[in-house]
Design a protein around this motif. Structure first.
Motif, PDB file in Angstrom:
ATOM      1  N   GLU A 105       5.070  20.695 -26.080  1.00 58.50           N
ATOM      2  CA  GLU A 105       5.192  19.265 -25.781  1.00 58.50           C
ATOM      3  C   GLU A 105       5.970  18.540 -26.870  1.00 58.50           C
ATOM      4  O   GLU A 105       6.822  17.693 -26.582  1.00 58.50           O
ATOM      5  CB  GLU A 105       3.813  18.638 -25.618  1.00 58.50           C
ATOM      6  N   ALA A 106       5.700  18.884 -28.135  1.00 56.09           N
ATOM      7  CA  ALA A 106       6.433  18.264 -29.235  1.00 56.09           C
ATOM      8  C   ALA A 106       7.918  18.586 -29.140  1.00 56.09           C
ATOM      9  O   ALA A 106       8.782  17.717 -29.362  1.00 56.09           O
ATOM     10  CB  ALA A 106       5.871  18.740 -30.572  1.00 56.09           C
ATOM     11  N   ILE A 109       9.382  16.485 -26.287  1.00 59.64           N
ATOM     12  CA  ILE A 109       9.549  15.076 -26.667  1.00 59.64           C
ATOM     13  C   ILE A 109      10.758  14.925 -27.582  1.00 59.64           C
ATOM     14  O   ILE A 109      11.606  14.051 -27.387  1.00 59.64           O
ATOM     15  CB  ILE A 109       8.283  14.544 -27.358  1.00 59.64           C
ATOM     16  N   ILE A 237       5.910  15.371 -34.767  1.00 60.40           N
ATOM     17  CA  ILE A 237       5.298  15.037 -33.475  1.00 60.40           C
ATOM     18  C   ILE A 237       4.128  15.968 -33.181  1.00 60.40           C
ATOM     19  O   ILE A 237       3.057  15.540 -32.720  1.00 60.40           O
ATOM     20  CB  ILE A 237       6.355  15.096 -32.357  1.00 60.40           C
ATOM     21  N   LEU A 241       0.196  15.071 -32.291  1.00 63.15           N
ATOM     22  CA  LEU A 241      -0.454  15.493 -31.048  1.00 63.15           C
ATOM     23  C   LEU A 241      -1.668  16.367 -31.324  1.00 63.15           C
ATOM     24  O   LEU A 241      -2.632  16.365 -30.554  1.00 63.15           O
ATOM     25  CB  LEU A 241       0.550  16.253 -30.170  1.00 63.15           C
ATOM     26  N   ASP A 361       3.271   5.127 -27.926  1.00 61.38           N
ATOM     27  CA  ASP A 361       3.057   6.322 -27.125  1.00 61.38           C
ATOM     28  C   ASP A 361       4.347   7.136 -27.072  1.00 61.38           C
ATOM     29  O   ASP A 361       5.307   6.852 -27.787  1.00 61.38           O
ATOM     30  CB  ASP A 361       2.578   5.942 -25.721  1.00 61.38           C
ATOM     31  N   LYS A 362       4.376   8.125 -26.195  1.00 61.59           N
ATOM     32  CA  LYS A 362       5.544   9.015 -26.126  1.00 61.59           C
ATOM     33  C   LYS A 362       6.794   8.262 -25.686  1.00 61.59           C
ATOM     34  O   LYS A 362       7.891   8.500 -26.196  1.00 61.59           O
ATOM     35  CB  LYS A 362       5.257  10.174 -25.171  1.00 61.59           C
ATOM     36  N   GLU A 363       6.627   7.337 -24.736  1.00 61.77           N
ATOM     37  CA  GLU A 363       7.782   6.575 -24.268  1.00 61.77           C
ATOM     38  C   GLU A 363       8.303   5.665 -25.373  1.00 61.77           C
ATOM     39  O   GLU A 363       9.501   5.477 -25.534  1.00 61.77           O
ATOM     40  CB  GLU A 363       7.408   5.754 -23.026  1.00 61.77           C
ATOM     41  N   LYS A 366      10.386   7.671 -27.659  1.00 61.38           N
ATOM     42  CA  LYS A 366      11.716   7.945 -27.095  1.00 61.38           C
ATOM     43  C   LYS A 366      12.613   6.708 -27.194  1.00 61.38           C
ATOM     44  O   LYS A 366      13.804   6.819 -27.498  1.00 61.38           O
ATOM     45  CB  LYS A 366      11.581   8.374 -25.639  1.00 61.38           C
TER      46      LYS A 366
END
Length: 828
Positions: A105-106, A109, A237, A241, A361-363, A366
């Motif tokens: 996942e890291a 991302i 990241i 997480l 958060d993740k968004e 980004k």
């Protein structure tokens, strides 16, 4: 003994009691997950046990993971890390499935933020890393469209720092496989330091040395992200997480040290503070750098972070990506409050640490631009409320003392030697830094440079030999190699540490001024990158504004200003203690007598410095730089040297900076250059240079202001008439040569200045552009100039002199000042 991760992460987190060693290894696995791309490109064969693994086990896009696992198997010999890197594209096949999912996942991302799809397919054998600079364009501009590239190489001050055109790349080599092979073999030799449970910071440093000049992805993506930057952001990241279960798992922590200029240059009684100022000034500057490192290290130690979490720490600012937990937030606030209380009590609030945090958060990660703007706004709000959470005492404290019992520099209490402890420490740091090859750091051992009085556990030691004690971290200075055995972190740091040292002592500013030709004056260069905030916020195209690219950009500027500047300054040298043959070749006019003075100003030993390039190989080691880097890093610099060499240096810095940034017209440098008497207090000289820099900024940027606020562009204008700094500097040297040859007299030179004043020096409040246009339009000086030439120059030389003067006459002040100051004989 297994160390448990402290339960600072709180609230039913299953990783609150996980083994610290597991988190340690997850971070290392995230750092090394793509290292196989590096070995594969060099043609490294796989071990038999990995050659038999098919794509069903690694995932269809993860064949490079076999090479990553092979490296771990050969060097680290760690089953957990090997399992995670092998299966980071296919966690279902991993023994430690949950950890592998975190790294996957890291990686996703980080990749989603970084990698830009390309048309067609790339080829790692022919496409090197793209420079990030050509794609930068501010909102109103277009930037430079010609791409530049870096050949696979070590990140080092000894390597060529300038990006190449693709034509140059293909001229050097048709395939990159050989370069990757050589680089990989060198990497494997130095990777021996990783044996036996390496520190994540050591892994990070090794990756920076060997993978900062190779691309992360080429086949389906634009190769503009270094493998190092992708690895570091992936590790940061993954750490978040692993630890945080918050729906906003990421916490961005920004630190900004306010009041640096005030702390460095404001002294209580400037006239009395000249003695030993050179040592103290450099020591103060580096003390501030270590202070910010100590703050960052305190946050790392408290929150259980590693080097990848520190996205940057330069120029009095840092940014950390940490897990978002209530406890970490409270601890960061506590660190800021404690440090600022000590700063207020001990330094009277001259400097203040501004700490700001935002969760995301993740968004949000980004869309780093939007998150960065939120963080900047929060920092700005806190800046206007400095020391708001500190206890302020309005009652009198301390004891009454006579005025002469206080330090003339900082106002501290003098000891029996007549020097306050703070200034004594700063002078010692300035002296040691000039010779140091390593900086040792520890939170366990007490070293000479300590910040415990500011509530920070970290202390430092500058040393020429790498002799760490157990628990010490050690960093090589301006050398990315750090092959020092031991259990602590190993790494490197770039520091602008060039100073003129003779007999283990730093030359005084008076001595430095004496190295000038002609009038003994100092040149104070103050410069910084134009619109840097906008470059970071809006310079990259919106789809490219990721943490990795910002990280790359920050690292590149730090490399130039904190590292490469040393190389430039070390090319402007004099020599000490030459052999008899070399000494005999140096004329008397190129020799400077230096007299050592102690702290009380008493004269001591005398010696001669020789300004020459014609020395034998044995004498080359006796070079002494003419320049004193007060500070450099981030995006700015302050350098002090002989006035004439300072003008040459400023021009050289600009030209190298433009080459370094791929000649992108949107990335420019402005500078102020003050020429002053060495008797002027440094604080006032720096203030003058700062005013000149501000003038250069106000008048359009990409300019330099000097002498009596004359401001010009660095290069000739595109209109074909406006003359730039480099042209005017050459004209000044031509005038000087004309005086030496008797072609033109000194009196004629001064007449030129009077004629310029009569033509252009009328009161005006028009813009810089209009002033330039007026200088180009006005030609009323021509009859007077031609008459002056006829009266004062021999007929055979008149045409040459007119061709030398007329094109630059509207900007003749610099050539005249250069020639007149260089031809003075009030020193030697």
């Amino acid at each position: 003994m297994v160390k448990l991760l402290p339960n600072v992460y709180g609230y039913n987190n299953p990783f609150s009691t996980m083994e610290y060693a597991d988190l340690h290894k997850i971070v290392i696995a995230a750092l090394l997950h793509d290292i196989g791309k590096f070995s594969y490109r060099g043609g490294t064969p796989l071990s038999d046990i990995f050659a038999e693994i098919d794509r069903d086990q690694t995932g269809w896009t993860g064949s490079h993971a076999k090479w990553s696992a092979d490296f771990v198997h050969r060097v680290l010999k760690d089953d957990l890390i090997e399992d995670l890197v092998l299966h980071h594209h296919h966690p279902a096949g991993a023994e430690h499935k949950h950890y592998a999912e975190i790294i996957q996942e890291a990686d996703h991302i980080s990749s989603a933020m970084d990698r830009e799809p390309r048309e067609g397919e790339g080829d790692v054998r022919t496409e090197p890393l793209k420079s990030i600079f050509p794609c930068i364009a501010q909102p109103q501009g277009t930037g430079n469209t010609k791409e530049r590239y870096y050949l696979p190489s070590i990140l080092s001050l000894d390597e060529n720092p300038f990006p190449l055109t693709m034509e140059d790349v293909t001229r050097y080599q048709t395939t990159l496989t050989r370069s990757y092979d050589i680089l990989w073999k060198n990497f494997m030799r130095e990777a021996e330091i990783l044996i036996k449970n390496p520190h994540p910071d050591t892994v990070t440093a090794l990756l920076k040395r060997f993978t900062a000049r190779i691309p992360s992805a080429v086949y389906k993506n634009e190769p503009d992200i270094p493998l190092y930057d992708h690895a570091v952001t992936t590790a940061a990241i993954a750490h978040c997480l692993t630890v945080s279960e918050n729906e906003n798992p990421f916490l961005l922590i920004q630190g900004d040290l306010s009041g640096i200029q005030h702390f460095l240059f404001d002294v209580d009684t400037p006239q009395d503070a000249r003695k030993g100022m050179a040592k103290r000034l450099r020591g103060r500057s580096f003390w501030l750098q270590l202070f910010m490192d100590a703050v960052v290290n305190e946050i790392e130690e408290t929150a259980g972070l590693f080097a990848p979490s520190v996205l940057w720490n330069t120029g009095g600012k840092f940014l950390i990506l940490a897990p978002n937990t209530p406890t970490i937030c409270r601890q960061v606030e506590a660190i800021g409050r404690t440090v600022n209380q000590h700063l207020l009590d001990r330094l009277g609030g001259r400097i203040c640490l501004v700490l700001a945090m935002v969760e995301t958060d993740k968004e949000g990660l980004k869309d780093f631009q939007a998150t960065s703007i939120r963080l900047t706004d929060e920092t700005g709000r806190r800046k206007v409320r400095k020391f708001a959470d500190c206890i302020v005492t309005f009652t009198a404290t301390g004891e009454n003392r006579p005025l002469d019992a206080y330090c003339s520099v900082c106002g501290g209490v003098l000891d029996d030697s007549g020097i306050c402890q703070s200034c004594k420490d700063h002078a010692s740091i300035g002296t040691r830094l000039a010779r140091a090859r390593y900086c040792v750091r520890s939170t366990r051992n007490r070293h000479p440079i300590s910040f415990q009085e500011f509530g920070l556990r970290t202390s430092y030691r500058l040393t020429e030999e790498a002799l760490p004690e157990p628990g010490d971290d050690i960093f090589s200075i301006n050398d990315t190699r750090c092959q020092v055995p031991g259990g602590g972190a190993r790494g490197s740091m770039f520091i602008g540490n060039t100073v003129p040292v003779v007999n283990n002592d730093i030359l005084t500013f008076g001595n430095i001024a004496d190295l000038s030709h002609g009038a003994p004056r100092l040149g104070i260069i103050k410069a910084d990158v134009d619109n840097l905030g906008r470059i970071f916020a809006f310079g990259l195209p919106k789809e490219k504004r990721s943490i990795s690219r910002i990280h790359t950009l920050s690292d590149q500027f730090q490399f130039f200003f904190a590292g490469y500047l040393n190389r430039i300054c070390q090319e402007f040298v004099v020599f000490h203690d030459l052999c008899e043959n070399c000494r005999a070749k140096v004329p008397a006019s190129e020799r400077t007598l230096i007299t050592d003075k102690d702290e009380n100003g008493a004269s001591g030993k005398q010696y001669v410095l020789y300004d020459t390039e014609d020395v034998c190989e044995r004498c080359r080691d006796k070079a002494v730089s003419k320049f004193y880097i007060s500070y450099s890093g981030g995006d700015d610099l302050l350098i002090i040297g002989p006035w004439d060499a300072a003008l040459d240096l400023a021009n050289r810095i600009y030209e190298d900076f433009r080459r370094f940034t791929a000649e992108n017209p949107e990335i420019t440098l402005s500078a102020g250059l003050a020429v002053v008497s060495p008797r002027l207090p440094v604080s006032r000289a720096v203030a003058l240079a700062d005013d000149l820099l501000e003038s250069a900024k106000i008048n359009g940027r990409d300019r330099i202001a000097f002498f009596d606020f004359e401001c010009v562009g660095w290069r000739d204008g595109r209109n074909g008439y406006e003359r730039g700094f480099s042209t005017l500097l050459k004209s000044g040297k031509d005038l000087e040569e004309g005086i030496k040859k008797g072609v033109i007299s000194k009196r004629t030179i001064y007449t030129l200045l009077r004629l310029w004043t009569q033509t252009y020096d009328d009161p005006s409040t028009v813009s810089f552009e209009e002033t330039t246009a007026q200088r180009i339009r006005r030609k009323r000086y021509l009859p007077h100039l031609k008459y002056m030439v006829v009266r004062n120059v021999e007929k055979k030389n008149r045409e040459t002199i007119e061709q030398m003067i007329i094109p630059v006459f509207p900007w003749i002040k610099l050539p005249v000042y250069w020639a007149s100051l260089r031809m003075r004989t009030d020193k030697r």
